[in-house]
Design a protein around this motif. Structure first.
Motif, short mmCIF file in Angstrom:
data_model
loop_
_atom_site.label_atom_id
_atom_site.label_comp_id
_atom_site.label_asym_id
_atom_site.label_seq_id
_atom_site.Cartn_x
_atom_site.Cartn_y
_atom_site.Cartn_z
N THR A 8 0.86 -1.18 0.00
CA THR A 8 0.00 0.00 0.00
C THR A 8 0.90 1.23 0.00
OG1 THR A 8 -1.75 -1.15 1.18
CG2 THR A 8 -1.78 1.26 1.27
N CYS A 9 0.70 2.09 -0.98
CA CYS A 9 1.54 3.28 -1.18
C CYS A 9 0.72 4.51 -0.81
CB CYS A 9 1.99 3.35 -2.63
SG CYS A 9 2.62 1.78 -3.28
N SER A 10 0.92 5.00 0.40
CA SER A 10 0.10 6.11 0.88
C SER A 10 0.80 6.84 2.03
CB SER A 10 -1.26 5.59 1.36
OG SER A 10 -1.95 6.59 2.08
N ASN A 11 1.04 8.12 1.85
CA ASN A 11 1.62 8.92 2.93
C ASN A 11 0.72 8.92 4.15
OD1 ASN A 11 3.94 9.70 1.53
ND2 ASN A 11 2.94 11.50 0.66
N ARG A 12 -0.57 9.11 3.95
CA ARG A 12 -1.50 9.20 5.07
C ARG A 12 -1.68 7.88 5.80
NH1 ARG A 12 -6.32 12.19 2.15
NH2 ARG A 12 -5.50 10.87 0.51
N ALA A 13 -1.77 6.78 5.08
CA ALA A 13 -1.90 5.48 5.76
C ALA A 13 -0.60 5.12 6.48
CB ALA A 13 -2.27 4.39 4.76
N ASP A 39 0.05 -9.83 5.26
CA ASP A 39 -0.70 -8.58 5.25
C ASP A 39 0.06 -7.54 4.44
OD1 ASP A 39 -2.67 -9.72 6.83
OD2 ASP A 39 -1.91 -8.85 8.70
N SER A 40 -0.66 -6.55 3.97
CA SER A 40 -0.09 -5.50 3.13
C SER A 40 0.99 -4.72 3.88
CB SER A 40 -1.21 -4.55 2.69
OG SER A 40 -0.70 -3.52 1.90
N ALA A 41 2.09 -4.45 3.18
CA ALA A 41 3.10 -3.53 3.70
C ALA A 41 2.63 -2.12 3.36
CB ALA A 41 4.44 -3.81 3.03
N VAL A 42 2.62 -1.24 4.34
CA VAL A 42 2.15 0.13 4.13
C VAL A 42 3.35 1.05 4.16
CG1 VAL A 42 0.63 1.95 4.97
CG2 VAL A 42 -0.06 -0.45 5.22
N VAL A 43 3.58 1.76 3.05
CA VAL A 43 4.75 2.64 2.94
C VAL A 43 4.33 4.01 2.42
CG1 VAL A 43 6.33 0.70 2.54
CG2 VAL A 43 5.32 1.88 0.59
N SER A 44 5.16 4.99 2.70
CA SER A 44 4.95 6.34 2.17
C SER A 44 5.23 6.36 0.68
CB SER A 44 5.86 7.34 2.88
OG SER A 44 5.56 7.43 4.24
N ASP A 45 4.67 7.35 0.01
CA ASP A 45 4.92 7.53 -1.42
C ASP A 45 6.39 7.84 -1.67
OD1 ASP A 45 2.23 7.28 -2.49
OD2 ASP A 45 1.78 9.15 -1.46
N GLY A 46 6.81 7.63 -2.91
CA GLY A 46 8.17 7.97 -3.30
C GLY A 46 9.14 6.82 -3.11
N ASP A 47 10.35 7.15 -2.66
CA ASP A 47 11.41 6.15 -2.54
C ASP A 47 11.03 4.92 -1.70
OD1 ASP A 47 13.04 7.63 -4.19
OD2 ASP A 47 14.15 8.56 -2.54
N ASP A 76 2.08 11.29 -5.95
CA ASP A 76 1.77 10.00 -6.58
C ASP A 76 2.94 9.57 -7.46
OD1 ASP A 76 -0.77 9.66 -5.45
OD2 ASP A 76 -1.74 10.80 -7.04
N ARG A 77 3.79 8.69 -6.95
CA ARG A 77 5.03 8.32 -7.63
C ARG A 77 5.20 6.81 -7.81
NH1 ARG A 77 6.74 12.16 -10.31
NH2 ARG A 77 8.87 11.46 -10.18
N THR A 78 4.13 6.04 -7.61
CA THR A 78 4.28 4.58 -7.72
C THR A 78 4.74 4.14 -9.11
OG1 THR A 78 2.69 4.22 -5.94
CG2 THR A 78 3.07 2.38 -7.44
N PRO A 79 4.18 4.67 -10.20
CA PRO A 79 4.68 4.23 -11.51
C PRO A 79 6.16 4.57 -11.72
CG PRO A 79 2.55 5.28 -11.74
CD PRO A 79 2.99 5.53 -10.33
N GLU A 80 6.59 5.71 -11.21
CA GLU A 80 7.99 6.10 -11.37
C GLU A 80 8.92 5.20 -10.58
OE1 GLU A 80 5.54 9.27 -12.82
OE2 GLU A 80 5.45 8.23 -10.91
N GLN A 81 8.43 4.64 -9.48
CA GLN A 81 9.23 3.69 -8.70
C GLN A 81 9.18 2.29 -9.31
OE1 GLN A 81 11.26 4.33 -6.06
NE2 GLN A 81 10.83 6.49 -6.40
#
Length: 157
Positions: A8-13, A39-47, A76-81
């Motif tokens: 899960t790629c979300s700054n807020r989560a 379970d899902s790994a929850v990380v901030s957007d970007g790197d 929103d940087r998931t495609p770039e990563q």
């Protein structure tokens, strides 16, 4: 048994501002399809997304699904990563996911920049961040994912 990872790629989560709702939907679906998945790994957007993707790929899973970070906002940087990690792109899969959302009356589904592709024998797909978008994407993936993974493992058409 096939193995999968969900990111899960979300700054807020990641900050705990709200609970991850889309990751658990994906995990539940994958388990019902017979995948072994944590379970899902929850990380901030970007790197952090790229780091989580590399970690999942290094673990040898067959499938990596991300959720979130595919929109147009500056964070929103998931495609770039994802893009630099892909050996081959599978554009039809990403296009079908966008089309499924649009067909259900969500015109903004076409704004998703999610990618799908292969890294070695692993299929990687970026899903939208909303639970509705995730459900639409899972409906696209369910009938084709086993065939795709079989082909990646060297199976015939």
């Amino acid at each position: 048994m096939r193995r999968a990872a969900v990111i899960t790629c979300s700054n807020r989560a990641a900050a705990g501002t709200y609970a991850d709702r889309s990751g658990p939907v994906i995990v539940a679906a994958l388990r019902s399809w017979g995948f072994e998945v944590e379970d899902s790994a929850v990380v901030s957007d970007g790197d952090p997304v790229g780091e989580a993707l590399r970690s999942a790929l290094a673990s040898g899973v067959d499938l990596v699904l991300t959720t979130g970070g595919t929109g147009l906002t500056p964070t929103d940087r998931t495609p770039e990563q994802t893009r630099p990690l892909l050996d081959r792109v599978v554009p039809g899969l990403a296009e079908a996911i966008r089309a499924a959302g649009a067909a259900k009356g969500v015109p903004t589904a076409v704004l998703s920049r999610g990618l799908a592709g292969c890294v070695g024998r692993t299929l990687v797909v970026n899903l939208p961040g909303s639970t509705g978008g995730v459900r639409d994407a899972l409906a696209v993936l369910e009938p084709v994912v086993e065939h795709a993974l079989s082909q990646l493992a060297g199976g015939d058409h």
